[in-house]
Every structure is written in structure tokens, then in C-alpha cells.
Design an enzyme around this catalytic site. Structure first.
Site, PDB file in Angstrom:
ATOM      1  N   GLN A 101     -16.130   9.687   7.932  1.00 43.70           N
ATOM      2  CA  GLN A 101     -14.909  10.456   7.720  1.00 43.70           C
ATOM      3  C   GLN A 101     -14.792  10.757   6.232  1.00 43.70           C
ATOM      4  O   GLN A 101     -14.989   9.873   5.408  1.00 43.70           O
ATOM      5  CB  GLN A 101     -13.667   9.696   8.197  1.00 43.70           C
ATOM      6  N   TYR A 171      -2.515  13.617   4.736  1.00 41.88           N
ATOM      7  CA  TYR A 171      -3.419  13.655   3.593  1.00 41.88           C
ATOM      8  C   TYR A 171      -3.617  15.101   3.124  1.00 41.88           C
ATOM      9  O   TYR A 171      -2.973  16.022   3.615  1.00 41.88           O
ATOM     10  CB  TYR A 171      -4.733  12.966   3.942  1.00 41.88           C
ATOM     11  N   ARG A 219     -10.044  15.466  12.232  1.00 44.34           N
ATOM     12  CA  ARG A 219      -8.898  14.748  12.785  1.00 44.34           C
ATOM     13  C   ARG A 219      -7.628  15.494  12.404  1.00 44.34           C
ATOM     14  O   ARG A 219      -7.463  15.897  11.250  1.00 44.34           O
ATOM     15  CB  ARG A 219      -8.846  13.318  12.244  1.00 44.34           C
ATOM     16  N   CYS A 340      -6.190  -6.084  21.781  1.00 39.80           N
ATOM     17  CA  CYS A 340      -5.215  -5.888  20.709  1.00 39.80           C
ATOM     18  C   CYS A 340      -3.806  -5.956  21.282  1.00 39.80           C
ATOM     19  O   CYS A 340      -3.525  -5.421  22.359  1.00 39.80           O
ATOM     20  CB  CYS A 340      -5.450  -4.523  20.055  1.00 39.80           C
ATOM     21  N   CYS A 347      -4.107  -5.866  10.327  1.00 46.50           N
ATOM     22  CA  CYS A 347      -4.781  -4.587  10.091  1.00 46.50           C
ATOM     23  C   CYS A 347      -3.970  -3.664   9.197  1.00 46.50           C
ATOM     24  O   CYS A 347      -4.501  -3.007   8.312  1.00 46.50           O
ATOM     25  CB  CYS A 347      -5.085  -3.902  11.417  1.00 46.50           C
ATOM     26  N   CYS A 359      -7.457  -9.516  11.218  1.00 46.73           N
ATOM     27  CA  CYS A 359      -6.963  -9.381  12.586  1.00 46.73           C
ATOM     28  C   CYS A 359      -6.408 -10.720  13.040  1.00 46.73           C
ATOM     29  O   CYS A 359      -7.094 -11.749  12.946  1.00 46.73           O
ATOM     30  CB  CYS A 359      -8.053  -8.915  13.548  1.00 46.73           C
ATOM     31  N   ALA A 390      -3.456 -21.891  16.589  1.00 51.15           N
ATOM     32  CA  ALA A 390      -4.316 -22.587  15.628  1.00 51.15           C
ATOM     33  C   ALA A 390      -5.153 -23.654  16.317  1.00 51.15           C
ATOM     34  O   ALA A 390      -6.375 -23.732  16.137  1.00 51.15           O
ATOM     35  CB  ALA A 390      -3.469 -23.214  14.519  1.00 51.15           C
ATOM     36  N   LYS A 427       6.748  -7.441  23.567  1.00 50.46           N
ATOM     37  CA  LYS A 427       5.851  -8.451  23.015  1.00 50.46           C
ATOM     38  C   LYS A 427       5.009  -9.153  24.083  1.00 50.46           C
ATOM     39  O   LYS A 427       4.288 -10.096  23.787  1.00 50.46           O
ATOM     40  CB  LYS A 427       6.672  -9.507  22.253  1.00 50.46           C
TER      41      LYS A 427
END
Length: 641
Positions: A101, A171, A219, A340, A347, A359, A390, A427
Site C-alpha cells: 500500500q 489521507y 482503497r 478478534c 491494535c 493484540c 493471564a 462485549k
């Protein structure tokens, strides 16, 4: 089962082996001079190993003043070619196709990042900036066109199969395309034809320099979701114009920096929430279309393709969470896919501090160059105390290293505070990760003993070689007059866990992310909710996209949010608060919910230390932070135990 997702597709004589696409995501893994590091190359190589068919790298800067983050890739000069030439070789080895890109961020940067004033189409500040950009002159625009073409040629010399021109997310190219940001009156401003001239000339310049065997993608933001910005109808026309100019593939995203909560959509946005925009573009062009956003599962991806909404599925953050998703899907190992959850913590939250991405679910991200988990020379008997994120990550990693692992959990289920975090609206995907951790533990032979408190006596009896203490945290009760004695006082975690039935008038003390999400949960139950927060904003500790969505949701649910307000005292029927002007108000309450933070809970650590037993303390048991710290420390503890 995935006939669509794993079918090949040819562009410009190059066959892309499947439709699984890694979109461009800034990593901050490169050197500040734009050259590649082994960390950067190994990160992409891991995705190629994992079976992704099309990999699009992060933004390659076309100009040293064009980057928004310090450690991003660059091909603005020939000296950068050598370091980046290794990347396509390593990716091609696994049969993947790779595009670079290329971009210029325009006004969406600052002088601290580029050592100069930002440049743009017009002298209009970025909403997140504090500097007025310098408009490019007409001649400078033409020079910039050449810089894009020269960068693409360098990418070809590196061995890339093509480039994706970044014309989205506000952008530089978007700053020319959109009347939101383009107020020019030369040949690059005003009417539609002029505003697209910059992008059209870039495509033409790249084709002339790179030839007919080079893929050129672009894009776009199908809708900027800002007043006066580009809409889907604008972009249908833009897409057709770019195709006529020679574009090979178009990647449909949305938003810009003012609508950043949408172009990096969190769990507050539904899966594949703007695939209809991709379909609208696909209906007016004959070139292939890539769709993206909140697509985190191969079943979702294949269904979108079957619906003929797109030709490729970009799953960026999904590839961060699990770089092996394609291979696992093909092999039917669905319980092994780490999906995810749209938390945006590692991220996006980390990146916005100009630090390398992480992540929450995959602590190996960015550490691929280290070679992963190695089998231990000496196999040990490991005890892990606590089955939160953990503790379970420590158990999984230690078991992969060949150790025998036993986990002791004093509660009846795994997950710790992360399970509680899954209860509020939007969530629920957190439970997917807990299920994944448990599935890995089962496959690796980790023994989890529930309803079993790890005591000093138990440790002495079982005599493990090493102990990892991940006992988590406990909520803090602030020293507010009348709070502790009041029978109506409870903690947010007990409300969310279904241990306390809320009343009709709830007052939440603490408006951080926990308090705000508890308010969201209660408001969905049609309870009257007031949140009292000392800071000036609600959920200030949450990632930006989460915060924006959450505060909007609370407003829509008529939650009263009192910021800059402190609790003075509590009586039998009310919470008395004081605002920034010193004015006291009495808030009627039949349930008083405390969300004032947590503190480490590790009483066993002191007992073990007194008994001269060596122990690693990790996660919240060490220091209360976010789940990213917990999974990272769990991984490292299991790897080095």
C-alpha cells in the site's frame, strides 16, 4: 464448506490462491528511516504461513513528509529498496500474493512526526491536529503524482506483485477527492472531474512506469460519515472513473479521522456492517471488490462472498488475533481459531500512542522474529493459580513448551474479570476467547481444578517445580461517608455477574469504562441510571472508538452522566454529590453501584515468600492494568518458566 473463500482469482496474470485478505495496517515495526526490520518481515511472513491469499502491507510513504507515525515503511528513495526486497520473497515462498500500500497522509499528521508542517489540498486543519497544513501548489501536486509512481516502481523492483493506492480514511488523495477537505479553485478542485484528477493521474503514472503485469489497487472510503464528505453515490462514480483509468481492484472501506470510530469499528459495530456499501460499488464496476470491517470468522467471510457482495474479504484485526485462521478453517479446526473481539486495545489504542501494535488475544504478535515457543530441555511440574486470561495463557504456553500444568481456580468457572467484561452489551465475543483458552488447555492436557483454592498447604502438598500466581484483583471501596454501611451498596462486578438484583434507580460511582459499561447494561434493562464521574469525560480510559460509541449509547438510553462531579456522602435513600461549582445535589438511589477501580489480589504471594517458595506474580495480581498486560505476562511467564 468454504467453496467461495478458498477459490482462486486471477488479476493481471497473477493467481491469488484464495479470497482471504490481510488489509494494510500500520504496525510501527519498521525503522524510522522507512527501512524494513526483521520484525516487520517476520510479521508478514507469519500470515503467509497461515494461509492468507492476498497480503497488503502497511502504508509505504511516497515522501518523507508523508507519514503519520514515525516507524512506518517507506519507498520514497532507492536506498530503501534493498531492505524491503526480502519481504516479497518470504511471502511468495508460501504462495501468497503481496501488494504494497502506498500513501501520503497529507494533513493527518503533525510536525513532531514529519519534522515539517503537514501538506494538504487546502489550508484546513485535521480535526485531531493543531497545525494548519500548507496547501500543495499546482506544480507540487504534479510532482506528488510522480512520487506515487516512483514509489510503485520501487515496490516492483522489490518484488511486490502490485500496489494499493491509499485513497481512503481522509489521507492525501481523499483530501483531494472530498469537498469536505478540498476547497481548491485550480485544475485539482471544484468540480467532480477536477477533484478526481489527482487519483486518476496517479493510476496512469503507475501504469506507465510499472507495466501491464503489475496490479494496481485502490482503497476508498465509500462514505466519510462527516458533514459535507463523500457519500456512496460519490464513490460509485469515483470507482467507475478509476476503473476506466486502469484500476485492477478496489478496496471499499469507510470514514476518515473525524469518523475514526467507524473505519476501525469496535465491538459496538455489527459484523460486516458495511458490506452493502461494497455491494453498491461492485454493482457498478467489473473489477474485483474487497470488503472489510468486523469480519472475524471464515463462516461470515464465505457467506458474504456467496451473497455476491464482494470478491475478497479483508480481515485485518482477525489476522492479528490469529494469523493461521485460513489454514485452521480449511482443516476444520474451528475451535482453534482465535477470533478478534473488536476491543481496539492493542491494535489501535497502542498505535495511537505511536508505539508498535499489539493484540490482546495474541501476545506473540510482533514477536514472530523470536521463533515462537521452544520445547523446554527440562520438563517441569507447573502450578498456575487463577484461570483468568493471564493464568490460562501461562498454562497454555507452558504446556506447549512441554511442561505438566495444573491450574487451581477457587471459583466455579474460568475467565476471571474478563468473563465479567463480557456481560455488558456488545462485549459478548469476549466469551469466544475464554472458550478458545479452555479448548487449548484441554488439547494440551492442562488440568483445571475448579472450586479449589490454592493454599500454602496445598502448594506444599503438591510440591510443584514452579508456581505462577495469577489470582487477579478485587474491587476498591472508596472511603465515602456512609457507603460501606449502606445495605444498598454493591460492586459493578456483582451486578454484571447476576449476584445482585438492581433496583429501579441506580447510581454508579465511577464513570470509567467499567462504570459506563455497567450503565449501558442496566439501561438495556430499562433501569434509571445516573453515573457520577470526577473526570470531565465518561469512559476516558477506553479506546477512542469504544468511548465514542459508548457515550452515544448512554445518551440514547437516557443515562444521566454527571462529569466533574464527586460523591460527598451516602445516606439511606440517596447519594449526595458535589459539582465543580461546589453545589450539592441529592440523587435518589435504591441501588448504589461502585465502579471505582481494582487493586491487586495476591495474599498467597506473601505466604509463599515467607515460606521461601519461588513464585512468579503476573497480571492483575502483580499490578492492575488492562487485559493486554495480563495475556502478555501470561505468555512470557509460560515461555520462560
Amino acid at each position: 464448506m468454504f467453496d467461495q473463500l478458498f477459490s482462486p482469482f486471477s488479476i493481471r496474470g497473477k493467481t491469488i490462491k484464495n479470497r482471504c485478505t490481510v488489509p494494510a495496517m500500520v504496525t510501527d515495526f519498521c525503522n524510522e528511516d522507512g527501512t524494513a526490520t526483521e520484525r516487520y518481515i517476520a510479521y508478514h511472513e507469519e500470515k503467509a504461513k497461515g494461509g492468507w491469499g492476498l497480503i497488503i502491507t502497511e502504508d509505504y510513504n511516497v515522501d518523507p513528509l508523508g507519514h503519520g507515525f514515525k516507524a512506518t515503511a517507506g519507498l520514497w528513495n532507492d536506498d530503501q529498496i534493498e531492505s524491503h526486497s526480502e519481504l516479497p520473497k518470504r511471502v511468495h515462498k508460501y504462495g501468497a500474493t503481496i501488494l504494497a500500500q502506498i500513501y501520503h497522509c497529507g494533513r493527518q499528521t503533525n510536525s513532531g512526526a514529519i519534522d515539517g508542517l503537514p501538506r494538504s489540498s487546502s489550508a484546513i486543519m485535521c480535526p485531531f491536529g493543531d497545525e494548519i497544513p500548507v496547501p500543495l501548489t499546482t506544480e507540487e501536486v504534479k510532482e506528488m503524482v510522480c512520487k506515487y509512481g516512483d514509489t510503485a516502481l520501487r515496490a516492483k523492483k522489490c518484488g511486490f506483485d502490485g500496489v494499493e493506492i491509499h485513497g481512503a480514511h481522509g489521507y492525501l488523495i481523499t483530501q483531494f477527492l472530498s469537498l469536505y477537505s478540498n476547497k481548491r479553485i485550480d485544475e485539482y478542485g471544484g468540480n467532480f472531474w477536477n477533484r478526481t484528477r489527482f487519483a486518476r493521474e496517479i493510476i496512469k503514472d503507475i501504469r506507465e512506469k510499472c507495466g501491464e503485469d503489475f496490479i494496481i489497487g485502490m482503497r476508498i472510503s465509500a462514505d466519510e460519515f462527516v458533514e459535507g464528505g463523500l457519500t456512496i453515490e460519490d464513490n460509485k462514480a469515483i470507482a467507475r472513473m478509476m476503473e476506466a483509468e486502469g484500476l485492477d481492484i478496489i478496496h471499499v472501506s469507510v470514514g476518515n479521522y473525524l469518523s475514526v470510530d467507524l473505519n476501525v469499528a469496535s465491538s459496538h459495530s455489527s459484523h460486516g456492517w458495511f458490506t452493502d456499501w461494497a455491494k453498491a460499488i461492485k454493482d457498478v464496476v467489473s473489477i474485483p471488490v474487497i470488503t472489510v470491517s468486523r469480519i472475524n470468522d471464515p463462516f461470515l467471510a464465505d457467506s458474504i462472498l456467496a451473497s455476491n457482495k464482494a470478491d475478497f474479504i479483508a480481515m485485518g484485526r482477525a489476522s492479528l488475533a490469529d494469523p493461521e485462521m485460513p489454514i485452521k478453517a480449511q482443516e476444520g479446526r474451528f475451535e482453534d481459531i482465535r477470533r478478534c473481539i473488536g476491543c481496539n486495545d492493542g491494535c489501535i489504542g497502542t498505535l495511537f500512542n505511536d508505539e508498535p501494535i499489539r493484540c490482546v488475544l495474541n501476545p506473540e504478535l510482533g514477536l514472530e522474529y523470536e521463533g515462537g515457543i521452544q520445547l523446554a530441555e527440562v520438563k517441569k511440574n507447573i502450578t498456575v493459580v487463577g484461570s483468568g486470561p493471564a493464568g490460562l495463557y501461562a498454562a497454555i504456553t507452558a504446556a506447549k513448551a512441554g511442561h505438566q500444568v495444573t491450574v487451581y481456580e477457587k471459583g466455579e468457572h474460568a475467565g476471571g474479570q474478563f468473563y465479567i467484561a463480557a456481560i455488558p452489551p456488545t462485549k459478548g465475543e469476549i466469551t469466544d476467547f475464554i472458550v478458545w483458552q479452555l479448548a487449548q488447555c484441554k488439547k494440551l492436557g492442562v488440568d483445571i481444578k475448579y472450586n479449589t483454592e490454592a493454599t500454602l498447604e496445598l502448594i506444599k502438598k503438591t510440591n510443584p517445580d514452579s508456581i505462577i500466581l495469577a489470582s487477579g484483583s478485587e474491587p476498591i471501596l472508596p472511603p465515602i461517608s456512609g457507603l460501606k454501611e449502606n445495605s444498598k451498596t454493591t460492586f459493578a462486578k456483582d451486578i454484571l455477574d447476576g449476584k445482585v438484583k438492581p433496583g429501579s434507580h441506580c447510581v454508579i460511582i465511577g464513570g470509567g469504562q467499567v462504570g459506563a459499561e455497567t450503565a449501558h447494561f442496566l439501561s438495556q434493562m430499562l433501569k434509571g441510571v445516573t453515573v457520577v464521574e470526577m473526570k470531565d469525560t465518561i469512559a476516558s480510559d477506553a479506546p477512542l472508538a469504544i468511548q465514542w460509541h459508548l457515550t452515544r449509547a448512554l445518551k440514547e438510553r437516557n443515562v444521566i452522566m454527571l462529569t466533574g462531579t464527586s460523591v460527598v456522602r451516602v445516606n439511606e435513600n440517596a447519594v449526595i454529590v458535589k459539582d465543580s461549582h461546589g453545589i450539592e445535589t441529592e440523587l435518589p438511589a435504591d441501588t448504589i453501584i461502585v465502579a471505582a477501580g481494582y487493586r491487586a489480589f495476591n495474599p498467597l504471594a506473601e505466604e509463599l515468600a515467607a515460606a521461601n517458595v519461588n513464585v512468579q506474580v503476573i497480571g492483575d495480581a502483580k499490578q492492575v492494568r488492562n487485559v493486554l498486560a495480563a495475556t502478555t505476562e501470561g505468555y512470557l511467564a509460560g515461555k520462560t518458566v
